[in-house]
Design an enzyme around this catalytic site. Structure first.
Site, PDB file in Angstrom:
ATOM      1  N   HIS A 263     -26.458 -13.888  21.290  1.00 32.54           N
ATOM      2  CA  HIS A 263     -25.906 -13.767  22.643  1.00 32.54           C
ATOM      3  C   HIS A 263     -25.891 -15.129  23.343  1.00 32.54           C
ATOM      4  CE1 HIS A 263     -25.388 -11.429  26.501  1.00 32.54           C
ATOM      5  NE2 HIS A 263     -25.929 -12.537  26.998  1.00 32.54           N
ATOM      6  N   GLU A 264     -27.041 -15.792  23.343  1.00 30.02           N
ATOM      7  CA  GLU A 264     -27.121 -17.069  24.056  1.00 30.02           C
ATOM      8  C   GLU A 264     -26.265 -18.135  23.374  1.00 30.02           C
ATOM      9  OE1 GLU A 264     -28.234 -16.893  26.929  1.00 30.02           O
ATOM     10  OE2 GLU A 264     -29.410 -15.048  26.795  1.00 30.02           O
ATOM     11  N   HIS A 267     -22.864 -17.913  24.846  1.00 30.02           N
ATOM     12  CA  HIS A 267     -22.788 -18.657  26.116  1.00 30.02           C
ATOM     13  C   HIS A 267     -22.675 -20.160  25.837  1.00 30.02           C
ATOM     14  CE1 HIS A 267     -23.403 -15.413  28.942  1.00 30.02           C
ATOM     15  NE2 HIS A 267     -24.562 -15.051  28.434  1.00 30.02           N
ATOM     16  N   GLU A 293     -19.921 -13.829  30.012  1.00 30.16           N
ATOM     17  CA  GLU A 293     -20.528 -12.694  29.320  1.00 30.16           C
ATOM     18  C   GLU A 293     -19.592 -12.166  28.230  1.00 30.16           C
ATOM     19  OE1 GLU A 293     -23.551 -12.416  29.971  1.00 30.16           O
ATOM     20  OE2 GLU A 293     -24.151 -10.516  29.058  1.00 30.16           O
TER      21      GLU A 293
HETATM   22 ZN    ZN Z   1     -25.516 -13.242  28.961  1.00 27.80          ZN
END
Ligand code: ZN
Length: 503
Positions: A263-264, A267, A293
């Site tokens: 997830h990170e 980003h 997101e």
């Molecule tokens: Zn996030």
């Protein structure tokens, strides 16, 4: 001939530099600072914040903007310089709208509110938090009053998703809700998925080495990225060559830490993918929290929970954790990481139920800011929505209305971006697959560059050059639309739970 433009760029570059220093201090705070450093660090950050604000929001910047605009004349509005002037002017006008004392009051209320929320959650006692939320809402209403808007919530939303209106979010969320509720009811009739393939003891060093190997294939580059641990995982970048991601590890659960690293990394890829010409300008980085997101969800869920990715990962899991997953076949692993189970806590929710956690917060926030819901009634209203949307009972406020930090720190209008991110991720994924047929087949061989390069070309490189709406429409060819996400989830449920097996 571009003297005024250069002078403006120089001023804006200094503001970016100050922001980079603040982010470095923030990273240090969350990753390595000893606890007793907190008070002094808060002072240092407040000082830097003041300097950056004065440098940016002052009359000098207004004059520099006017001079640069005059110098550009009707030059190409698509040029980098024109985009810098356009975005910096909007930021500048917004920064000047809110008086300094209100900003200071909001910051203080956020700090005090955070402390109160921590205690209230520990005691599961809403009444300890309620007066702090009342104070925050009062300040937020004053904040809203600094802008001309018919709808208070539009102003709050604009801080996270520029230009997106409450009406538009309501429309998209209504579609989403109408699709998700029957899907959840459908899953409830299916045979539950066996979670045991994911249970066991998993060494921390092995978890870290594995996470690093996987994110390196996504595009984590050790010469320009770092990965560390933090209590609440996050990603920031100080500049395009300095991306910091964090995750956290638990011995009994490799899934949460690994998927939080994915997830990170999403980003980080978005941040690091800005066109290098945007460095040290206000255009660098992600354009909105929703689009941000969409990228973390893209790499965590659409890629990370896909069957081809699982096929590539499983042998590596077996190697990293010897003996732990020897009897787990691909189907069992893949179904286990995609199991749907209505639950109380948003951050632990699966892909199908997650957006409903967000939609109910969006509904409650509007009722609170408009004064339609008494704050003492929030827990009850919360529990009623959890019952209605997810079919479960909330046993305590700690697992209910007190679970998230956002309201305590004043991040009201933030929640919708999580679900908008889901919606956009599927729109962007459909567009990428149209251009790159079969791109997911490469995941099975650990090939992620084609997707990353497509995303860089169609989303990442623009940074803040265009508005969030223009950025999305440029990539997918149309406005916000919940249909692709519902299609993605419907296909997922059908393949994970088996089509036509409903009882
Ligand atoms: Zn996030």
């Amino acid at each position: 001939v571009t003297q005024a433009v250069e002078a403006l760029r120089q001023r804006l570059a200094q503001v970016q530099d100050l922001n980079a220093v603040m982010m470095g201090l923030e990273w240090d705070h969350q990753v390595i600072m000893p606890p007793r450093g907190a008070a002094g660090r808060a002072e240092a950050l407040a000082t830097l914040q003041t300097i950056a604000h004065e440098r940016f929001a002052g009359d000098d910047t207004g004059r520099a903007l006017d001079a640069a605009a005059a110098e550009l004349g009707d030059a190409d509005p698509e040029s980098l310089e024109a985009a810098i002037v356009r975005v910096a002017r909007r930021d500048w006008e917004k920064a000047r709208r809110v008086p300094g004392d209100l900003k200071a009051d909001l910051a203080r209320a956020g700090t005090i509110g955070y402390e109160a929320w921590t205690l209230a959650r520990a005691d599961s006692d809403w009444s300890l938090f309620e007066p702090h939320l009342a104070r925050m809402l009062e300040l937020k209403r004053r904040y809203v009053g600094c802008f001309e808007a018919d709808c208070a919530y539009d102003v709050l939303l604009d801080d996270y998703e520029e230009g997106t209106t409450t009406a538009e979010v309501s429309r998209v969320f209504a579609e989403l809700k109408a699709g998700l509720l029957p899907l959840i009811r459908d899953v409830a009739t299916r045979e539950p998925i066996d979670p045991s393939p994911l249970r066991g003891e998993f060494g921390l060093a092995a978890q870290e080495a594995l996470a690093r190997r996987v994110v390196e294939r996504f595009g984590f580059d050790a010469t320009g990225w770092r990965m560390d641990t933090a209590v609440h995982p996050f990603a920031i970048n100080l500049n395009l060559g300095d991306v910091r991601i964090t995750t956290r590890y638990e011995t009994t659960d490799f899934v949460t830490s690994l998927f939080s690293a994915l997830h990170e990394t999403g980003h980080g890829l978005y941040e690091a993918g800005s066109d290098p010409r945007l460095e040290r300008t206000p255009l660098v980085g992600g354009v909105s929290l929703g689009l941000h997101e969409s990228q973390s969800r893209m790499w965590e869920n659409i890629v990370g929970r896909s069957r081809p990715f699982s096929a590539w990962l499983l042998p590596q899991l077996r190697e990293a954790f010897p003996g732990q997953l020897d009897d787990v076949d691909l189907d069992a692993y893949w179904r286990a990481v995609n199991a749907v189970q209505p639950s109380l806590i948003r951050v632990e929710a699966d892909e199908i139920t997650y957006s409903l956690h967000v939609i109910m917060r969006f509904e409650l926030e509007q009722d609170m800011i408009e004064g339609r819901l008494a704050l003492s009634d929030v827990p009850e209203a919360w529990n009623a929505k959890v019952r209605e949307y997810l079919g479960i009972e909330v046993p305590s406020d700690a697992e209910g209305a007190l679970q998230d930090v956002h309201w305590a720190t004043g991040a009201i209008g933030y929640f919708p971006t999580y679900a908008l991110g889901n919606v956009m991720s599927a729109q962007i994924w459909e567009a990428a697959r149209r251009d790159l047929p079969g791109v997911e087949d490469g995941f099975e061989r650990g090939e992620f560059a084609p997707l990353r390069e497509w995303l860089t070309e169609h989303v990442y490189r623009f940074g803040r050059t265009y508005t969030p709406r223009e950025t999305l429409e440029g990539a997918v060819g149309g406005p916000l639309d919940a249909t692709p996400y519902l299609r993605y989830l419907g296909d997922k449920v059908a393949s994970v739970y088996g089509a036509g097996q409903a009882a």
